[in-house]
Design an enzyme around this catalytic site. Structure first.
Site, PDB file in Angstrom:
ATOM      1  N   GLY A  18       0.823  -1.215   0.000  1.00  0.00           N
ATOM      2  CA  GLY A  18       0.000   0.000   0.000  1.00  0.00           C
ATOM      3  C   GLY A  18       0.849   1.253   0.000  1.00  0.00           C
ATOM      4  O   GLY A  18       0.478   2.291   0.549  1.00  0.00           O
ATOM      5  N   TYR A 147     -15.370  -5.110   6.794  1.00  0.00           N
ATOM      6  CA  TYR A 147     -14.030  -4.508   6.894  1.00  0.00           C
ATOM      7  C   TYR A 147     -13.494  -4.643   8.327  1.00  0.00           C
ATOM      8  O   TYR A 147     -12.338  -5.039   8.539  1.00  0.00           O
ATOM      9  CB  TYR A 147     -14.118  -3.029   6.495  1.00  0.00           C
ATOM     10  CG  TYR A 147     -12.827  -2.264   6.653  1.00  0.00           C
ATOM     11  CD1 TYR A 147     -11.851  -2.308   5.658  1.00  0.00           C
ATOM     12  CD2 TYR A 147     -12.582  -1.483   7.783  1.00  0.00           C
ATOM     13  CE1 TYR A 147     -10.663  -1.598   5.792  1.00  0.00           C
ATOM     14  CE2 TYR A 147     -11.408  -0.779   7.922  1.00  0.00           C
ATOM     15  CZ  TYR A 147     -10.445  -0.832   6.925  1.00  0.00           C
ATOM     16  OH  TYR A 147      -9.267  -0.139   7.067  1.00  0.00           O
ATOM     17  N   PRO A 174      -4.301   3.667  14.150  1.00  0.00           N
ATOM     18  CA  PRO A 174      -4.365   5.128  14.104  1.00  0.00           C
ATOM     19  C   PRO A 174      -5.802   5.623  14.213  1.00  0.00           C
ATOM     20  O   PRO A 174      -6.741   4.894  13.882  1.00  0.00           O
ATOM     21  CB  PRO A 174      -3.792   5.489  12.729  1.00  0.00           C
ATOM     22  CG  PRO A 174      -3.678   4.212  11.967  1.00  0.00           C
ATOM     23  CD  PRO A 174      -4.151   3.081  12.828  1.00  0.00           C
ATOM     24  N   ASN A 176      -8.207   9.168  13.038  1.00  0.00           N
ATOM     25  CA  ASN A 176      -8.519   9.692  11.697  1.00  0.00           C
ATOM     26  C   ASN A 176      -7.292  10.320  11.043  1.00  0.00           C
ATOM     27  O   ASN A 176      -6.881  11.418  11.427  1.00  0.00           O
ATOM     28  CB  ASN A 176      -9.631  10.744  11.796  1.00  0.00           C
ATOM     29  CG  ASN A 176     -10.932  10.152  12.297  1.00  0.00           C
ATOM     30  OD1 ASN A 176     -10.989   9.567  13.383  1.00  0.00           O
ATOM     31  ND2 ASN A 176     -11.976  10.272  11.516  1.00  0.00           N
ATOM     32  N   VAL A 177      -6.739   9.637  10.047  1.00  0.00           N
ATOM     33  CA  VAL A 177      -5.518  10.112   9.386  1.00  0.00           C
ATOM     34  C   VAL A 177      -5.898  11.056   8.242  1.00  0.00           C
ATOM     35  O   VAL A 177      -6.867  10.822   7.525  1.00  0.00           O
ATOM     36  CB  VAL A 177      -4.717   8.921   8.789  1.00  0.00           C
ATOM     37  CG1 VAL A 177      -3.319   9.377   8.379  1.00  0.00           C
ATOM     38  CG2 VAL A 177      -4.639   7.763   9.758  1.00  0.00           C
TER      39      VAL A 177
END
Length: 325
Positions: A18, A147, A174, A176-177
């Protein structure tokens, strides 16, 4: 996208799946700007290099690069409405990707894998703040259960690989990136990049900026470049199999209204800010505790939210033609 360092043989070959996404690009940037080390050779994969839902293609790319370490970011992702429509696809594709990557890592003797989870995997009914011990305490929100369960299984596999083979496979969670190279799609992207795109168009057209919902929900946003620096620390220093939440503190949670106002300021937008109360607010908050992170890294400095928003807006304006949207 697969890029390799030249020169002498390096003792660490770090494969990033990714590698062309939001977090992968941020890791590439911090590595190239001084955070990389002499003994590290970094390889960033995109979906063009291999289809990781295929066991054969995953095996081939692992045999080609022979990594000693893996940062696993690749996933099938989407916004709320795509998740609701295709829960089975999100489950199957992500389970295949994760199983192929972890199985190849084990078979080829990779020393360490750091996978990326998400705070959306936590139980829908929970107490706040959420912490690392709560992942499996109840079902996730029904909208994206495919998901969420697929991501939870990474944690299950990490524990099982450690128990059966002693593998050092771990995961980070993490909040909210956001940042450069995000997906700025207004329908299917996340809240902050979607608002940045809307603000760009509102400024261009001289119109008002409409925010979906009341603006009251609160979120912890983490700048992708801060997350990238933390990923390097986890890869090099963090020794637990148990996952770790990577987030700003509870006190740095901001409302969607605050976020929208920061974007208006960064874009020098003159139009009115309108809140569309007919649209759903979603969860009011998903507050996560970064206590564990702070015990390890009490001095880590996060980029101030307004500065990070300004840098992201500037990047989007400069790269509007090529940005994902």
């Amino acid at each position: 996208m697969a890029g390799e360092g030249g020169g002498a043989e390096k003792s660490k070959r770090i494969l990033v799946t990714g590698g062309s996404g939001l977090v992968g690009r941020a890791i590439a940037k911090v590595v190239s700007e001084g955070e990389g080390r002499e003994d590290e050779d970094w390889i960033f994969l995109s979906s063009r290099d291999a289809d990781l839902t295929s066991a054969e293609q995953t095996r081939a790319v692992f045999e080609k690069h022979r990594p000693t370490h893996v940062i696993h970011l690749a996933a099938m992702v989407g916004g709320l409405f795509r998740n609701m429509k295709y829960n089975l696809d999100f489950w199957r594709n992500n389970v295949h990707i994760n199983d192929n990557v972890l199985h190849c890592a084990h078979e080829l003797g990779v020393q360490k894998v750091v996978s990326c989870l998400s705070t959306c995997i936590f139980p829908d009914k929970t107490t706040y703040p959420i912490d690392e011990t709560m992942i499996h305490n109840g079902p996730p929100h029904s909208s994206n259960f495919g998901y969420s369960y697929a991501k939870r299984m990474i944690d299950v596999q990490n524990r099982a690989y450690f128990q059966q083979y002693g593998c050092k496979f771990t995961a980070v969670i993490p909040t909210n990136v956001f940042g450069p190279h995000d997906n700025f799609n207004m329908e299917d992207g996340h809240v902050l990049p979607g608002l940045i795109h809307k603000a760009y168009l509102a400024k261009k057209e001289g119109s008002s900026l409409t925010v979906w919902g009341s603006g009251k929900p609160r979120r912890q946003f983490i700048y992708s470049l801060d997350l990238a620096r933390l990923f390097l620390w986890v890869l090099r220093e963090y020794q637990e199999v148990e996952p770790i939440i990577l987030s700003v503190g509870e006190e740095d949670e901001v409302s969607i209204r605050d976020a929208a106002e920061s974007i208006v300021e960064a874009m020098a937008l003159k139009g009115e800010l309108v809140y569309d109360g007919t649209k759903s607010d979603g969860q009011f908050k998903k507050t996560a505790s970064n206590k564990k992170l702070r015990e390890y890294l009490p001095q880590f400095k996060f980029t101030p939210f307004k500065q990070a928003v300004k840098e992201t807006c500037d990047w989007f304006v400069t790269n509007y033609d090529t940005a994902r949207k």
